[in-house]
Design a protein around this motif. Sequence first.
Motif, PDB file in Angstrom:
ATOM      1  N   ILE A  26       0.284  -1.011   0.065  1.00 30.12           N
ATOM      2  CA  ILE A  26       0.408  -0.528  -0.169  1.00 30.12           C
ATOM      3  C   ILE A  26       1.169   1.573   0.164  1.00 30.12           C
ATOM      4  O   ILE A  26      -0.053   2.254   0.792  1.00 30.12           O
ATOM      5  N   ASP A  27       1.830   0.642  -0.036  1.00 31.42           N
ATOM      6  CA  ASP A  27       3.190   2.453  -0.493  1.00 31.42           C
ATOM      7  C   ASP A  27       3.769   3.306   1.244  1.00 31.42           C
ATOM      8  O   ASP A  27       3.306   4.315   1.096  1.00 31.42           O
ATOM      9  N   PHE A  28       2.920   2.408   2.308  1.00 35.81           N
ATOM     10  CA  PHE A  28       2.848   2.931   3.479  1.00 35.81           C
ATOM     11  C   PHE A  28       4.264   2.633   4.119  1.00 35.81           C
ATOM     12  O   PHE A  28       4.767   1.764   3.899  1.00 35.81           O
ATOM     13  N   VAL A  29       5.057   4.300   4.199  1.00 30.33           N
ATOM     14  CA  VAL A  29       6.099   4.297   5.397  1.00 30.33           C
ATOM     15  C   VAL A  29       6.082   5.178   6.469  1.00 30.33           C
ATOM     16  O   VAL A  29       5.450   5.504   6.502  1.00 30.33           O
ATOM     17  N   ALA A  30       6.469   4.344   7.687  1.00 27.52           N
ATOM     18  CA  ALA A  30       6.495   5.200   9.303  1.00 27.52           C
ATOM     19  C   ALA A  30       7.873   4.611   9.510  1.00 27.52           C
ATOM     20  O   ALA A  30       8.651   3.999   9.733  1.00 27.52           O
ATOM     21  N   VAL A  31       8.527   6.418  10.014  1.00 24.80           N
ATOM     22  CA  VAL A  31       9.941   5.770  10.494  1.00 24.80           C
ATOM     23  C   VAL A  31       9.484   6.776  12.041  1.00 24.80           C
ATOM     24  O   VAL A  31       8.641   7.436  12.289  1.00 24.80           O
ATOM     25  N   VAL A  32       9.668   6.032  12.795  1.00 26.95           N
ATOM     26  CA  VAL A  32      10.168   6.324  13.969  1.00 26.95           C
ATOM     27  C   VAL A  32      11.084   6.578  15.124  1.00 26.95           C
ATOM     28  O   VAL A  32      12.043   5.367  14.568  1.00 26.95           O
ATOM     29  N   GLY A  33      11.012   7.419  15.940  1.00 30.99           N
ATOM     30  CA  GLY A  33      12.611   7.490  17.171  1.00 30.99           C
ATOM     31  C   GLY A  33      12.936   8.742  17.168  1.00 30.99           C
ATOM     32  O   GLY A  33      14.842   8.295  17.442  1.00 30.99           O
ATOM     33  N   TYR A  34      12.726   9.375  16.055  1.00 28.43           N
ATOM     34  CA  TYR A  34      13.272  10.742  15.875  1.00 28.43           C
ATOM     35  C   TYR A  34      13.415  11.488  16.961  1.00 28.43           C
ATOM     36  O   TYR A  34      12.531  11.498  18.227  1.00 28.43           O
ATOM     37  N   ASP A  35      14.089  13.360  16.723  1.00 31.85           N
ATOM     38  CA  ASP A  35      13.891  13.935  17.345  1.00 31.85           C
ATOM     39  C   ASP A  35      12.594  14.827  16.921  1.00 31.85           C
ATOM     40  O   ASP A  35      12.901  15.398  15.520  1.00 31.85           O
ATOM     41  N   ASP A  36      12.307  15.391  17.629  1.00 33.62           N
ATOM     42  CA  ASP A  36      11.371  16.500  16.976  1.00 33.62           C
ATOM     43  C   ASP A  36      11.455  17.439  16.812  1.00 33.62           C
ATOM     44  O   ASP A  36      10.481  18.070  16.354  1.00 33.62           O
ATOM     45  N   ALA A  37      12.836  18.033  16.888  1.00 34.57           N
ATOM     46  CA  ALA A  37      13.220  18.891  16.059  1.00 34.57           C
ATOM     47  C   ALA A  37      13.718  18.799  14.868  1.00 34.57           C
ATOM     48  O   ALA A  37      15.087  19.172  13.497  1.00 34.57           O
ATOM     49  N   ASP A  38      13.618  17.885  14.138  1.00 33.91           N
ATOM     50  CA  ASP A  38      14.611  16.590  13.712  1.00 33.91           C
ATOM     51  C   ASP A  38      13.552  16.754  11.844  1.00 33.91           C
ATOM     52  O   ASP A  38      12.754  16.676  11.582  1.00 33.91           O
ATOM     53  N   LEU A  39      14.415  17.476  10.950  1.00 29.36           N
ATOM     54  CA  LEU A  39      13.745  17.414   9.472  1.00 29.36           C
ATOM     55  C   LEU A  39      13.843  16.065   9.420  1.00 29.36           C
ATOM     56  O   LEU A  39      15.419  16.009   8.804  1.00 29.36           O
ATOM     57  N   LEU A  40      12.935  15.338   8.585  1.00 30.74           N
ATOM     58  CA  LEU A  40      13.347  13.970   8.485  1.00 30.74           C
ATOM     59  C   LEU A  40      13.076  13.482   6.356  1.00 30.74           C
ATOM     60  O   LEU A  40      12.160  14.252   5.770  1.00 30.74           O
ATOM     61  N   THR A  41      13.643  13.001   6.030  1.00 26.24           N
ATOM     62  CA  THR A  41      13.268  13.164   4.488  1.00 26.24           C
ATOM     63  C   THR A  41      13.322  11.176   4.239  1.00 26.24           C
ATOM     64  O   THR A  41      14.468  10.336   4.714  1.00 26.24           O
ATOM     65  N   VAL A  42      11.915  10.922   3.755  1.00 27.68           N
ATOM     66  CA  VAL A  42      11.776   9.227   3.528  1.00 27.68           C
ATOM     67  C   VAL A  42      12.286   9.302   2.088  1.00 27.68           C
ATOM     68  O   VAL A  42      11.385   9.930   1.419  1.00 27.68           O
ATOM     69  N   ARG A  43      13.268   8.594   1.421  1.00 25.37           N
ATOM     70  CA  ARG A  43      12.909   8.562   0.276  1.00 25.37           C
ATOM     71  C   ARG A  43      13.276   6.487  -0.249  1.00 25.37           C
ATOM     72  O   ARG A  43      13.496   6.189   0.507  1.00 25.37           O
ATOM     73  N   VAL A  44      12.708   6.952  -1.384  1.00 26.62           N
ATOM     74  CA  VAL A  44      12.466   4.837  -2.238  1.00 26.62           C
ATOM     75  C   VAL A  44      13.396   5.127  -3.245  1.00 26.62           C
ATOM     76  O   VAL A  44      12.914   6.080  -4.312  1.00 26.62           O
ATOM     77  N   VAL A  45      14.375   4.392  -3.255  1.00 27.29           N
ATOM     78  CA  VAL A  45      15.699   4.250  -4.032  1.00 27.29           C
ATOM     79  C   VAL A  45      15.328   2.940  -4.783  1.00 27.29           C
ATOM     80  O   VAL A  45      15.492   1.821  -4.037  1.00 27.29           O
TER      81      VAL A  45
END
Length: 245
Positions: A26-45
């Motif tokens: 279903i093309d769903f990705v969850a990422v967790v465990g980071y800091d609330d000030a982080d800018l996150l980029t999730v990439r599919v390669v």
Amino acid sequence: MLSTTPAEGTVVTVAEGHNITVFHNIDFVAVVGYDDADLLTVRVVRNGTVIGTATGDAVGDAVEGFGLEVNHGPEGAPVPGDCWEGGTPNIRPGDHIEVLVNGTLSDEVIVDRIRFGPRGPRLDAGDVVVPFVAFRADGTAFRPGFIDSPEFRAVSNPQVRFEAGPGIVVERRPGALPGQLQVRYQAPFRPARNRPGWNQAQLRRALLGDGHAIGFGHVEVLPAEGMLVDGLTDTPGPAPGCEAA
């Protein structure tokens, strides 16, 4: 809650306390465990080419953890990081999922090959069995005992739920090769939630339909990686609320 226990899937690198969970069908990705000030980029390669990306500030709380849920279906108007940008990638086994934290590559996993079989659920001596296959990205078969996240949500009433526990067994299919598995819902059926009070016949009828999920790592104490499929078929595309993103 997060764990530093390594996953048995295909982790390239995942920093301590981080988690990547992929529902590739279903093309769903969850990422967790980071800091609330982080800018996150999730990439599919895929084969060295970026085919999907989503960027946003980590959201959440100190209890559940901070991160992103990409293509899960936002509540209300989507904010950056809720949806894939410029089109939804059709995530497939073998793709790499990368997480960049403030522009620097932090975590990477390879999508494992887990899928339900074409036959779908069936009755077996009063039980309901649901065939599936489970292999690492390199083709190595998962052992049945590692598949810890059999789940079911009735399509017609999500208040009927089954979760890993007594009465649900993951096993190799009789006479099958390694990696050719099935989840067995043993009768009498014991759902984790049954708010409408369905009887055994109603529960059996529901289990013979869709609403199934299977994989590993969708547990209370998260490992470095989770890999699952949600639903009996491959249903790629944007989640509700992401269609115009």
